[in-house]
Motif scaffolding. Structure first.
Motif, PDB file in Angstrom:
ATOM      1  N   PRO A   1      -7.682  -3.417 -12.536  1.00 51.41           N
ATOM      2  CA  PRO A   1      -8.598  -2.367 -12.980  1.00 51.41           C
ATOM      3  C   PRO A   1      -8.036  -0.978 -12.706  1.00 51.41           C
ATOM      4  N   PRO A   2      -8.593   0.030 -13.376  1.00 54.03           N
ATOM      5  CA  PRO A   2      -8.164   1.409 -13.129  1.00 54.03           C
ATOM      6  C   PRO A   2      -8.245   1.742 -11.643  1.00 54.03           C
ATOM      7  N   GLY A   3      -7.227   2.435 -11.150  1.00 49.94           N
ATOM      8  CA  GLY A   3      -7.155   2.836  -9.749  1.00 49.94           C
ATOM      9  C   GLY A   3      -6.122   2.047  -8.967  1.00 49.94           C
ATOM     10  N   LEU A   4      -5.810   0.842  -9.402  1.00 47.24           N
ATOM     11  CA  LEU A   4      -4.859   0.008  -8.667  1.00 47.24           C
ATOM     12  C   LEU A   4      -3.464   0.635  -8.641  1.00 47.24           C
ATOM     13  N   LYS A   5      -3.021   1.161  -9.755  1.00 53.39           N
ATOM     14  CA  LYS A   5      -1.698   1.796  -9.811  1.00 53.39           C
ATOM     15  C   LYS A   5      -1.626   2.960  -8.831  1.00 53.39           C
ATOM     16  N   GLU A   6      -2.686   3.752  -8.782  1.00 51.52           N
ATOM     17  CA  GLU A   6      -2.732   4.904  -7.878  1.00 51.52           C
ATOM     18  C   GLU A   6      -2.711   4.458  -6.414  1.00 51.52           C
ATOM     19  N   ILE A   7      -3.435   3.398  -6.093  1.00 55.15           N
ATOM     20  CA  ILE A   7      -3.472   2.878  -4.723  1.00 55.15           C
ATOM     21  C   ILE A   7      -2.068   2.482  -4.276  1.00 55.15           C
ATOM     22  N   ILE A   8      -1.360   1.753  -5.110  1.00 53.58           N
ATOM     23  CA  ILE A   8      -0.004   1.290  -4.772  1.00 53.58           C
ATOM     24  C   ILE A   8       0.952   2.486  -4.695  1.00 53.58           C
ATOM     25  N   ALA A   9       0.848   3.408  -5.642  1.00 54.63           N
ATOM     26  CA  ALA A   9       1.725   4.587  -5.648  1.00 54.63           C
ATOM     27  C   ALA A   9       1.549   5.419  -4.373  1.00 54.63           C
ATOM     28  N   ILE A  10       0.314   5.603  -3.931  1.00 56.48           N
ATOM     29  CA  ILE A  10       0.045   6.373  -2.709  1.00 56.48           C
ATOM     30  C   ILE A  10       0.646   5.666  -1.492  1.00 56.48           C
ATOM     31  N   GLN A  11       0.486   4.355  -1.421  1.00 48.13           N
ATOM     32  CA  GLN A  11       1.046   3.621  -0.277  1.00 48.13           C
ATOM     33  C   GLN A  11       2.566   3.702  -0.257  1.00 48.13           C
ATOM     34  N   LEU A  12       3.195   3.584  -1.415  1.00 47.71           N
ATOM     35  CA  LEU A  12       4.657   3.698  -1.481  1.00 47.71           C
ATOM     36  C   LEU A  12       5.098   5.115  -1.105  1.00 47.71           C
ATOM     37  N   LYS A  13       4.351   6.109  -1.579  1.00 51.38           N
ATOM     38  CA  LYS A  13       4.701   7.505  -1.305  1.00 51.38           C
ATOM     39  C   LYS A  13       4.654   7.800   0.198  1.00 51.38           C
TER      40      LYS A  13
ATOM     41  N   LEU B   1     -11.366  -4.235  -7.303  1.00 49.97           N
ATOM     42  CA  LEU B   1     -10.841  -3.526  -6.143  1.00 49.97           C
ATOM     43  C   LEU B   1     -11.683  -3.674  -4.877  1.00 49.97           C
ATOM     44  N   HIS B   2     -12.199  -4.849  -4.621  1.00 52.25           N
ATOM     45  CA  HIS B   2     -12.748  -5.151  -3.300  1.00 52.25           C
ATOM     46  C   HIS B   2     -11.569  -5.616  -2.458  1.00 52.25           C
ATOM     47  N   GLY B   3     -11.523  -5.187  -1.203  1.00 53.76           N
ATOM     48  CA  GLY B   3     -10.381  -5.435  -0.348  1.00 53.76           C
ATOM     49  C   GLY B   3      -9.971  -6.886  -0.232  1.00 53.76           C
ATOM     50  N   ASP B   4     -10.945  -7.795  -0.235  1.00 57.00           N
ATOM     51  CA  ASP B   4     -10.595  -9.212  -0.069  1.00 57.00           C
ATOM     52  C   ASP B   4      -9.870  -9.775  -1.289  1.00 57.00           C
ATOM     53  N   HIS B   5      -9.707  -8.966  -2.330  1.00 56.99           N
ATOM     54  CA  HIS B   5      -8.991  -9.395  -3.532  1.00 56.99           C
ATOM     55  C   HIS B   5      -7.626  -8.724  -3.684  1.00 56.99           C
ATOM     56  N   TYR B   6      -7.372  -7.640  -2.906  1.00 59.07           N
ATOM     57  CA  TYR B   6      -6.076  -6.978  -3.103  1.00 59.07           C
ATOM     58  C   TYR B   6      -5.407  -6.440  -1.830  1.00 59.07           C
ATOM     59  N   TYR B   7      -6.007  -6.547  -0.662  1.00 58.88           N
ATOM     60  CA  TYR B   7      -5.389  -5.965   0.535  1.00 58.88           C
ATOM     61  C   TYR B   7      -4.046  -6.606   0.898  1.00 58.88           C
ATOM     62  N   GLY B   8      -3.742  -7.775   0.420  1.00 60.58           N
ATOM     63  CA  GLY B   8      -2.447  -8.398   0.681  1.00 60.58           C
ATOM     64  C   GLY B   8      -1.363  -8.007  -0.304  1.00 60.58           C
ATOM     65  N   LEU B   9      -1.734  -7.265  -1.342  1.00 56.95           N
ATOM     66  CA  LEU B   9      -0.785  -6.939  -2.419  1.00 56.95           C
ATOM     67  C   LEU B   9       0.360  -6.056  -1.942  1.00 56.95           C
ATOM     68  N   MET B  10       0.068  -5.022  -1.174  1.00 51.39           N
ATOM     69  CA  MET B  10       1.130  -4.114  -0.731  1.00 51.39           C
ATOM     70  C   MET B  10       2.147  -4.846   0.140  1.00 51.39           C
ATOM     71  N   GLY B  11       1.681  -5.712   1.012  1.00 50.01           N
ATOM     72  CA  GLY B  11       2.595  -6.498   1.841  1.00 50.01           C
ATOM     73  C   GLY B  11       3.464  -7.416   1.000  1.00 50.01           C
ATOM     74  N   LEU B  12       2.880  -8.040  -0.018  1.00 50.41           N
ATOM     75  CA  LEU B  12       3.644  -8.928  -0.894  1.00 50.41           C
ATOM     76  C   LEU B  12       4.697  -8.144  -1.677  1.00 50.41           C
ATOM     77  N   ILE B  13       4.315  -6.988  -2.199  1.00 50.27           N
ATOM     78  CA  ILE B  13       5.258  -6.125  -2.927  1.00 50.27           C
ATOM     79  C   ILE B  13       6.419  -5.743  -2.011  1.00 50.27           C
ATOM     80  N   SER B  14       6.104  -5.363  -0.780  1.00 49.15           N
ATOM     81  CA  SER B  14       7.144  -4.965   0.179  1.00 49.15           C
ATOM     82  C   SER B  14       8.053  -6.138   0.537  1.00 49.15           C
ATOM     83  N   SER B  15       7.484  -7.305   0.759  1.00 46.44           N
ATOM     84  CA  SER B  15       8.291  -8.477   1.087  1.00 46.44           C
ATOM     85  C   SER B  15       9.212  -8.853  -0.071  1.00 46.44           C
ATOM     86  N   MET B  16       8.704  -8.756  -1.281  1.00 50.90           N
ATOM     87  CA  MET B  16       9.555  -9.048  -2.450  1.00 50.90           C
ATOM     88  C   MET B  16      10.780  -8.129  -2.444  1.00 50.90           C
ATOM     89  N   HIS B  17      10.568  -6.877  -2.098  1.00 48.60           N
ATOM     90  CA  HIS B  17      11.670  -5.913  -1.987  1.00 48.60           C
ATOM     91  C   HIS B  17      12.642  -6.344  -0.885  1.00 48.60           C
TER      92      HIS B  17
END
Length: 128
Positions: free
Chosen positions: A92-104, A63-79
């Motif tokens: 790793p633990p925490g990733l599900k919560e990060i995505i859930a909070i952003q979607l919420k 969960l260092h930003g340079d490894h996942y900060y593009g994930l939310m944008g990719l998830i949204s674009s797929m939608h």
């Protein structure tokens, strides 16, 4: 078994000219697996004419930003591109919560289901 590895980005946390945040596309037997999703991953996929809708498995190493900060944008674009197939995300633990909070807080509902597979650091195997 045939496979290829396309390095989309291999830079550190700070953007640099002609270098991009961490992301690789491993293709095994014509099945693409995205490994990490730093900022700009979508642009790199487009540059190499890789269709993000074909990606069903995304692995985030840590969960260092340079490894996942593009994930939310990719998830949204797929939608936005109309994805309906389930997406599997491994991290790793925490990733599900990060995505859930952003979607919420963006009040976003996806057209597809995300299956989160979290593991404890040090685990040697992930079952697909």
């Amino acid at each position: 078994m045939s496979f290829s590895l396309q390095i989309l980005g291999s830079n550190a946390a700070i953007a640099a000219h002609h270098r991009h945040q961490t992301s690789q596309l491993l293709t095994m037997m014509q099945v693409p697996f995205l490994i990490d999703c730093g900022e700009g991953t979508q642009l790199r996929l487009k540059k190499f004419k890789i269709k993000s809708q074909r990606i069903d498995h995304i692995f985030i190493s840590h969960l260092h930003g340079d490894h996942y900060y593009g994930l939310m944008g990719l998830i949204s674009s797929m939608h936005l591109y109309g994805r309906r197939r389930e997406l599997n995300i491994y991290g790793p633990p925490g990733l599900k919560e990060i995505i859930a909070i952003q979607l919420k807080y963006s009040q976003s509902t996806l057209n597809y289901k995300i299956n989160f597979n979290e593991w404890t650091p040090g685990t040697k195997r992930i079952t697909l």
